[in-house]
Design an enzyme around this catalytic site. Sequence first.
Site, short mmCIF file in Angstrom:
data_model
loop_
_atom_site.label_atom_id
_atom_site.label_comp_id
_atom_site.label_asym_id
_atom_site.label_seq_id
_atom_site.Cartn_x
_atom_site.Cartn_y
_atom_site.Cartn_z
N ASN A 104 0.85 -1.19 0.00
CA ASN A 104 0.00 0.00 0.00
C ASN A 104 0.89 1.24 0.00
O ASN A 104 1.26 1.76 1.04
CB ASN A 104 -0.92 -0.02 1.23
CG ASN A 104 -1.99 1.06 1.15
OD1 ASN A 104 -2.03 1.84 0.19
ND2 ASN A 104 -2.85 1.12 2.15
N ASN A 109 -5.53 6.63 -1.27
CA ASN A 109 -6.43 6.19 -2.34
C ASN A 109 -7.19 4.90 -1.99
O ASN A 109 -7.83 4.30 -2.84
CB ASN A 109 -5.67 6.03 -3.67
CG ASN A 109 -4.62 4.92 -3.62
OD1 ASN A 109 -4.60 4.12 -2.68
ND2 ASN A 109 -3.78 4.86 -4.63
N GLY A 129 -6.02 -2.28 0.00
CA GLY A 129 -5.41 -0.96 -0.20
C GLY A 129 -4.11 -0.95 -0.98
O GLY A 129 -3.55 0.11 -1.26
N ASP A 296 -6.53 -13.61 -19.94
CA ASP A 296 -7.25 -14.42 -18.96
C ASP A 296 -8.15 -15.45 -19.66
O ASP A 296 -8.55 -15.27 -20.79
CB ASP A 296 -8.09 -13.45 -18.12
CG ASP A 296 -8.75 -14.11 -16.94
OD1 ASP A 296 -8.02 -14.72 -16.15
OD2 ASP A 296 -9.99 -14.01 -16.82
N GLU A 325 -3.93 -17.94 -20.69
CA GLU A 325 -4.24 -18.84 -19.58
C GLU A 325 -5.19 -19.93 -20.07
O GLU A 325 -6.40 -19.74 -20.09
CB GLU A 325 -4.89 -18.08 -18.42
CG GLU A 325 -5.19 -18.97 -17.23
CD GLU A 325 -6.33 -18.46 -16.34
OE1 GLU A 325 -6.33 -18.80 -15.15
OE2 GLU A 325 -7.22 -17.74 -16.82
CA LIG Z 1 -3.68 2.46 -1.37
#
Ligand SMILES: [Ca+2]
Length: 583
Positions: A104, A109, A129, A296, A325
Amino acid sequence: MKDNSLQLMVHGKDIGKTKAFLEYKGVKVKKSTGTGTDYLFVDLEIGNSTKPGTITINFKENEKDSALITYKYELKARDKESSKREGFNTSDMMYLIMPDRFANGDPNNDDMPGMLEKADRTNPNGRHGGDIKGIADNLGYLQKLGVTAIWCTPLLENNMPRASYHGYATTDLYKVDPRFGTNDSYRDMVTLAHSRGIKVVMDIVFNHFGTNSYWMKDLPQKDWINEWPEFTRSNFRGTVISDPYRSQYDEKKMSNGWFDTSMADFNQKNPYVARYLIQNSIWWIEFAGLDGLRQDTYPYSDKDFMAEWLKELRNEYPNLNVVGEAWINYPTQVSYWMDNKTNKDKYRSNLSHVFDFPLMGAVQKAFTENEGWDTGLARLYEILAQDFLYSDPTKLITFADNHDIERMYPVLKTVDNMKMALAFLATTRGLPMIYYGTEALSDRGSLHGDAGKRKDMPGGWQGDSTNMFTRDNLSADQKDILDFTSTLFTWRKSNKTVQEGKLTHYIPEDGIYVYFRTLDKASVMVIVNNNEKYVKTVATARYDENLKGFKSGKDVISGSQVKDLSKIEVPAKSVMIIELSTK
Ligand SMILES: [Ca+2]
Ligand SMILES: [Ca+2]
């Protein structure tokens, strides 16, 4: 761009009733197609000598009318280097980061206006975070670990009410999620990574998007997504697509069934969807200066569309690589997806790289089992022996775990087994990939499901008692595996023989697996001793065809000399990587 066509999707009230008009040297409107009332698709042709600048697009019902709406669209200059970018290859070690769980860097944010889910680090399935700054701040750590490419799980906006941290339910394909950062901070992180010799691979999702996208309130076109009379999940069986005996029922459910209630299934057979996705990937490569893509849920998308996408991508970026993948456990089926001339149904994917899921399965078992005819190290041997199926086995990405699979440490159980597995990944063919937290000996603790595979990187959050980045309070085992990983991959980074050399291996016997990587006159010998108790003095006469001419060697991990190549002592549950020498 080599392709001089560009299609814009315009969204706004009643825009579908208008047509686009513009005056800009070199740019022509070929067609305006209104779909529904609030969407207009505008096909532009952009001549080769067109200069960068701002195009004023006027939307009117008739040419002679005054504009109902005007939009300024910026044509940017193309980065002259973008078409030359090399992409990832066997010289790389790729490191997989789940950004919400890595570090983080900016606590401000964690919660952002307009974003539904708030950060809650006490919820194992919530947002914690982590962000782009957290990655940018720790690039030095990654460089020291021997990382030369990072793959971050998706960073685009996922404005979903829950589990938004994983990023696979995109709600805006052109915008980095504000809780991770901004488009510009992503681009800046890529530039910073490049300055440290680290490539960046973007994770993109063509199969589905988050149901909170504005599209779901008013679809751009009726067949923008694959809809069913009632919610229908995919059968998740990638095998179906290459199965010669498949039923249409199974195939349709696999391709058009939804991945989850929160993920609407794109209909890539719709040419406007196809254009949208192709342009989106090109836009990100150009904007952010990417070195490669990871796609993906590969077999879940329309396979002919995927082949077309890669053809167009290669037209603009001849060397840029993409890894798909295709999560299937058999080499026969994985090989179908790597661009392959030998598929019986003549399907060619144009896909350069695939993940080696079959080898992953073998690595997760080989080091904890008793040695037998088809158990223990024989598993590695048997999977590699099937490489004749692949058009180019060096384009397999090898790994032992990822964000969807049980982590290495709890599966392999001991630091010794981890070291053998890491050394194997670093020295066998292909491009090795390591999942963040491997070097921290991360385990699931008491957590269930995905949460246990996606724990926070120790030290990524202020106040963490253990810190991988500063080495504060690491256990002796954590220090050991961190140093081992760093020594191993730092060596690999500068050793061309292990990156590119021809692989020759010998059938494992008595819990010993020996193989060589040979390039020109250089050779690297690897000896894996999977025996629980015994120091093995390995008599090497059997390996004469590879040892001929060599007199001594250097153990890459310890740095010590190996003076006698006729008998090499390898401790129980360990691996020796020896750079051979003719002196
Ligand atoms: Ca953050
Ligand atoms: Ca699909």
